[in-house]
Design an enzyme around this catalytic site. Structure first.
Site, PDB file in Angstrom:
ATOM      1  N   GLY A 185       0.827  -1.210   0.000  1.00  0.00           N
ATOM      2  CA  GLY A 185       0.000   0.000   0.000  1.00  0.00           C
ATOM      3  C   GLY A 185       0.848   1.241   0.000  1.00  0.00           C
ATOM      4  CG  ASN A 186      -0.325   4.677  -1.597  1.00  0.00           C
ATOM      5  OD1 ASN A 186      -1.033   5.521  -1.040  1.00  0.00           O
ATOM      6  ND2 ASN A 186      -0.731   4.004  -2.674  1.00  0.00           N
ATOM      7  NE  ARG A 187       5.150   6.692   4.474  1.00  0.00           N
ATOM      8  CZ  ARG A 187       5.433   5.971   5.550  1.00  0.00           C
ATOM      9  NH1 ARG A 187       4.562   5.873   6.527  1.00  0.00           N
ATOM     10  NH2 ARG A 187       6.594   5.351   5.644  1.00  0.00           N
ATOM     11  CB  SER A 188      -2.780   8.141  -0.451  1.00  0.00           C
ATOM     12  OG  SER A 188      -3.988   8.821  -0.667  1.00  0.00           O
ATOM     13  CB  ALA A 192      -1.810   7.451  -3.824  1.00  0.00           C
TER      14      ALA A 192
END
Ligand code: CTP
Length: 397
Positions: free
Chosen positions: A211-214, A274
């Protein structure tokens, strides 16, 4: 000031209990002088700071203070809630912010705020410790996510001789925020809008993901503001944040987002998600076990959702987002390569512009690569500017 957008507009001024209430008298006068019709709703505590007679003298109408002993109406809060084109709360105390954030209706002001569908501008005023408290900041996050606009607070002199953050902004700045909000109005009425938001999750196994931090805050704010300005908004998102007024399609992976987006026809697409560029090619159906040792995760590309929208036979106006860790040059190149009509760049490592914040410092990049840097502002203000830009482009077409 008689020719501003405030002229002839119905503005409800909510006053809660803080020393800054004295400035609200001047605010009421400024709005009245500018041609607005002003009514006032106050909390009991606010009357400790400024008397109802003062507001009555300035506005020509007796303020509403109680839900029960107002001889003019059997239901003052719903009558009041339906009346204005905009509600401004100044000062907005920590208690008033928290009540609205959590849907509590305990008095005439909070009940009216809950019952109205008019846009709400909040001018917070409180001691620095109260403003900084996680509970207040949680309320602020909820209020912003709900699409309310906050103006201030400033740093400066507070009650009791203290100095710090929490001072209500000056009435002139509140009038400017009201004008901006009213001017935005319903200019997107009937426009079909698609917004993507949040960070995608790409399964490694049924439990883990890449995943990512968005957080999805920027995209949800963009969607909410568009809905408030009259657009028909479909929000395809991975986030559970609120999105009042939007049709929400919840997805998880880039693949799911691509599928959901392909089913939406629109005149404007704002791609604020994102999206992972790569996903595990060999996601396991069963939970991977530690005893099996470190897994070999082979990645494969995900669909480029934005590019598929740009490549449509009758493409919508497309706005991209570029969250980078360096200068704007990479985003300018990306804007041209992806052939977007507008790109919104921000440096995620800059103060106030990171993931999960309520603020953002952006640069708008036009289709020809021209850049328009902006100050650090709330995500709601960024969204307002974005839609004002898009509206101009739609009108020019
Ligand atoms: N985007 C998308 N689908 C993808 C990747 C990106 O729709 N698979 C969109 C994003 O929503 C954003 C824009 O494209 O509006 C730019 O995203 P970004 O990740 O910065 O661009 P990439 O082309 O993936 O470039 P890079 O990751 O190399 O910076």
């Amino acid at each position: 000031m008689t020719d501003t957008s405030v002229s002839g507009r119905r503005i409800l001024l909510g006053v809660s209990g803080g020393v800054a209430a004295y400035k609200s008298v001047y605010l009421a006068r400024r709005l009245g002088d500018a041609g607005a019709e002003v009514r006032v709703v106050m909390t009991e505590t606010a009357t400790q700071f400024v008397g109802t007679q003062t507001f009555a003298a300035v506005t020509g109408v007796e303020p509403v203070v109680s839900l029960f002993d107002d001889a003019r109406s059997v239901s003052p809060h719903t009558d009041l809630a339906r009346w204005p084109e905009l509600v401004v709360v100044a000062p907005a105390t920590a208690a008033t912010l928290s009540r609205l954030a959590h849907g509590l209706s305990e008095d005439a002001l909070s009940a009216t705020l809950l019952a109205t569908t008019a846009p709400i501008v909040l001018a917070p005023a409180m001691h620095t410790e109260m403003w900084d408290h996680p509970a207040t900041q949680r309320s602020v996050s909820l209020l912003v996510a709900d699409g309310h606009e906050l103006v201030g607070p400033d740093e400066g002199h507070l009650a009791g001789g203290d100095v710090g953050a929490g001072r209500m902004v000056e009435p002139e700045q509140i009038v400017a925020a009201i004008e901006q909000s009213l001017a935005a109005g319903f200019d997107l009425a009937g426009v079909d809008v698609l917004v993507t938001a949040g960070g995608t999750r790409e399964a490694i196994d049924p439990v883990r993901y890449l995943g990512n931090r968005s957080s999805g805050k920027m995209g949800h704010t963009v969607a909410t503001v568009a809905a408030r300005r009259g657009a028909n908004v479909t929000l395809v998102t991975t986030s559970s944040l609120p999105a009042p007024g939007c049709e929400v399609v919840k997805v998880e992976s880039a693949q799911e987002m691509a599928k959901a987006v392909s089913a939406v026809s629109c005149e404007v697409a704002v791609m604020a998600a994102a999206v992972a560029d790569f996903r595990p090619a060999n996601a396991s159906d069963d939970k991977l076990a530690r005893t099996e040792g470190p897994p070999k995760i082979v990645l494969e590309p995900t669909p480029d959702i934005l590019s598929s929208v740009v490549a449509r036979e009758d493409p919508p106006l497309v706005v991209g987002f570029a969250a980078e860790t360096g200068g704007v040059e990479r985003a300018v190149e990306k804007a041209k390569r992806k052939k977007v009509d507008l790109m919104v760049y921000n440096d995620v490592t800059a103060a106030g512009s990171g993931f999960g914040t309520d603020t953002n410092q952006v640069v708008f990049i036009d289709a020809d690569g021209g850049t328009r840097p902006q100050e650090l502002m709330s995500k709601t203000e960024v969204a307002q500017m974005l839609w004002t830009d898009v509206h101009h482009m739609l009108v020019q077409d």
